[in-house]
Design an enzyme around this catalytic site. Structure first.
Site: not given
Length: 765
Positions: A294-298
């Site tokens: 995932s991307d950051w905190n996604a």
């Protein structure tokens, strides 16, 4: 203490094979067969608790971009010992990462090594041109070399994994992240994606100094509404498959070890929870078996999207979609166990995800030698080495685009009296752009520093961020006392990048007032644009005879620009994204379908245009001039019927009719009509950057296949009929036109092509 279980299980039987046959392009010549590799990982999986499995699926931040390793404290080390983390990002340095790896390998129950990652986007310590600039080179080879330097420096500093290349197609210059990609065209983007994946990974992740690439951001992140970062993309299936997905398919075919999902939602479904996109298309249809992160905190942000009611549901949604690793949100670690308790059918998906993560670690050779990355002694000599800076300078020179040169103002005489004006000319920080990894502004040579030996008077004129115009009189005085003005204008590096969308992409701050004042002196001006996106500058550049687009060129920015300005090198870069006249024209792109009422310069005729601005961009996609002149002739199109399907060879002669050696970027476009549909007026299907000595000619050949005429309509299809072939120097400078007849009428299978436009083979005679 006893040897960790993984060391007993793996090393007792010999070296671990890096890649199974499920990872084409990444196979390693090792002594253990692929089946044995899978068996060993399965055995290790069987020894893991659910907590340890979720730990492998968790990536934590070891710091922030400007404070690497700052979060590796006692509590973080305790978590590593407990097997509750599989990867760290925002960490770096051979010695600190070796210490951290030692905790994972020698002090945890199973001894599974950690993956260390960072956004090494356009250089680690030696900073190359930003990716949009590298795309302007129209030279995949130099993009691959730049990635190779970045990988070498990152690897020697202990890193295994880079979150690059970013390969989102972008057609709206208001979006700040256009700086990180290859611009508006899926064909150019695909070729640059392949080159960068190859440069990072070397085709074999067990090689010295290879790092695992990450194709991001999967979906249609570049299609955000209004050019706003993180916003929704509402596009047709045809646009998704023909425009936004081809670079990702190319990266997958090139063997990219990982993919990253995007922040945004696509047609109503957030991509991090989009099973149709990730599991069905990427995993099943494309047969991609690398790691998806995932991307950051996604994953947690699926709750903010409204797609999940709470973190437990968000964790289940992302896992079902096919996301293997959670970047920083701890949603898998903290909430996936509860989701599994409610739905035990999730447990096999956990095992699949952990298996892919372990395969990645195996392919990187971490089970054989967890400390093979990072070398403190080499780190001191490799980072920023003279050899690497030579690559940076070459990449910078090849990325510069000559947009205008009325009256042959450029190149300048070395004895000219020069006024160098503009704060960007001496802004070392902006030279290295955003996502600068471990780059230091002190390592950069600005244009002012590069010109110090010349007869130059420098005046900043105005501040980049404030409306302070008190320096304009000094700038005017410098211009009046000079033969020629080099006027550095554009945007501070922090105006482009993530979360840097802008509603107005004109010249920021008080720079327009500076331009007006310098223009009023009547002195010849060379505008040197420094920016991370195409800017809307029609009014700004009015009456300025020479314009260079130099982007943010990295550590060797100043010397590279000087090489072009004084003619040591003839420019040959091309725009990877058209430059609008005004902000209100965007989004715009050359590969648009025709309308029933095409744009007409006669305002009395109703047509598809704005009434208050000229038709089309100020400078189109593919545009770029040279210090020489080239003529195109002798177009030939030959069909070949041997084999299962037809193919065509398109030949043209390109001659350097000028007086100096130079390079030309020859571009091949097609228009492939489909009955009942409106297809793009032009689509790039080949390019070649050639060095042609003065007075000589080259015969260039492009090989076309029917797959390059394909379109999406509930699947890839090829329609029979005539195809127009165009060869020229830009999308708006077509020199030669021809026609071929394509007899193929069929649907294509999922594995038959690497996206909307497989690579065209090119030969030069």
């Amino acid at each position: 203490m006893n040897a960790p279980i993984h060391r007993r299980a793996f090393l007792a039987a010999g070296a671990l094979l890096a890649a199974s046959t499920r990872f084409p392009g990444l196979a390693r010549a090792r002594t253990v067969p692929p089946a044995e590799d899978a068996e060993r990982i399965e055995a290790l999986l069987g020894q893991m608790t659910l907590t340890e499995k979720l730990g492998q699926m968790t990536q934590l931040a070891g710091g922030r971009q400007k404070a690497l390793n700052s979060r590796i404290d006692a509590s973080a080390l305790a978590r590593v010992r407990e097997g509750r983390v599989g990867s760290y990002l925002h960490v770096a340095g051979a010695e600190p990462l070796a210490r951290l790896q030692r905790v994972a390998v020698e002090e945890s129950r199973l001894g599974i090594p950690l993956l260390f990652a960072m956004d090494v986007v356009h250089g680690y310590r030696t900073i190359m041109p930003v990716p949009l600039a590298l795309a302007a080179s129209f030279d995949p080879e130099i993009a691959g070399r730049a990635a190779r330097v970045a990988a070498t420096e990152a690897s020697v500093s202990g890193l295994h994994w880079t979150f690059a290349p970013m390969i989102d197609v972008a057609r709206d210059a208001r979006w700040g992240r256009v700086v990180e990609g290859a611009g508006e065209d899926p064909y150019l983007g695909s070729r640059m994606a392949e080159a960068q994946v190859g440069g990072f990974q070397t085709g074999d992740l067990s090689n010295e100094d290879a790092v695992m690439a990450c194709a991001k951001h999967f979906g249609a992140y570049g299609a955000g509404a209004g050019g706003r970062d993180y916003d929704r993309a509402d596009i047709s299936e045809a646009t998704l498959h023909e425009v936004y997905l081809p670079p990702f398919r190319a990266a997958a075919e090139a063997g990219a070890g990982s993919f990253m999902t995007a922040f945004n939602e696509l047609n109503g479904v957030p991509t991090t929870g989009n099973a149709d996109l990730v599991r069905a298309l990427l995993r099943d249809r494309w047969n991609y078996q690398g790691v998806v992160v995932s991307d950051w905190n996604a994953i947690l942000e699926l709750v903010a999207h409204g797609a999940a009611s709470d973190p437990v549901e968000a964790a289940a949604l992302a896992l079902r979609a096919g996301v293997d690793m959670d970047m920083t949100s701890n949603t898998y670690a903290d909430h996936l166990q509860a989701a599994i308790a409610a739905d035990p059918a999730l447990l096999p998906l956990v095992d699949e995800a952990v298996t892919r993560i372990l395969h990645a670690k195996a392919r990187l050779g971490l089970f054989d030698d967890p400390y093979r990355f990072g070398d403190a002694a080499r780190e001191r000599t490799v980072l920023g080495s003279a050899q690497h800076r030579l690559v940076a300078r070459e990449a910078a020179r090849r990325s510069i685009v000559l947009l205008r040169n009325d009256g042959g103002v450029l190149p300048l005489r070395r004895d000219a009296r020069i006024a160098l004006i503009g704060a960007l000319a001496d802004d070392a920080s902006s030279t290295i752009g955003s996502w600068r990894a471990r780059g230091e502004m002190e390592d950069s040579v600005t244009l002012r520093a590069a010109l110090e030996p010349m007869n130059v008077t420098y005046a900043p004129g105005v501040s980049l961020r404030e409306n302070d115009t008190s320096g304009i009189p000094a700038a005017v005085a410098a211009a009046e006392d000079a033969d020629v003005v080099l006027l550095a204008i554009g945007e501070d590096f922090d105006f482009s990048g993530e979360a840097r969308s802008r509603s107005d992409i004109g010249l920021p701050g008080a720079q327009s007032r500076l331009v007006d004042a310098i223009r009023a002196t009547g002195k010849p001006i060379v505008a040197i644009l420094m920016n991370g996106r195409p800017l809307a500058l029609e009014t700004t550049l009015e009456g300025i005879p020479a314009v260079l687009e130099t982007w943010f060129l990295g550590n060797e920015s100043g010397p590279a620009i000087a090489d072009i300005v004084f003619g040591a090198v003839s420019p040959a870069g091309r725009l990877p994204m058209g430059m609008p006249r005004v902000t209100g024209q965007v989004p715009q792109y050359y590969a648009h379908p025709p309308t029933g009422r095409p744009a007409n310069p006669d305002l009395s005729v109703d047509s598809a245009r704005y009434r208050d601005v000229g038709i089309g961009p100020l400078f189109p996609f593919g545009h770029g001039l040279s210090y020489s002149h080239f003529t195109y002739s002798a177009l030939e199109i030959d069909g070949h019927t041997g084999g299962r399907f037809p193919r065509w060879t398109v030949r043209a002669t390109v001659a350097n009719s000028g007086t100096r050696d130079a390079e030309e970027v020859i571009q091949l476009y097609i228009h492939a009509p489909v009955r009942g549909m409106a297809r793009p007026v032009k689509e790039l299907r080949g390019f070649a950057r050639l060095s042609i000595p003065a007075g000589e000619a080259r015969r260039i050949s492009f090989a076309l296949t029917p797959e390059q005429f394909a379109y999406w309509h509930d699947g890839w299809r090829i329609a029979p009929g005539g195809v127009e072939v165009m060869v020229g120097s830009s999308s708006d400078d077509i020199r030669l036109r021809g026609q071929l007849d394509n007899p193929v009428d069929r649907a294509l299978g999922a594995g038959e092509m690497a996206g909307a436009a497989p690579a065209t083979s090119v030969s030069v005679g």
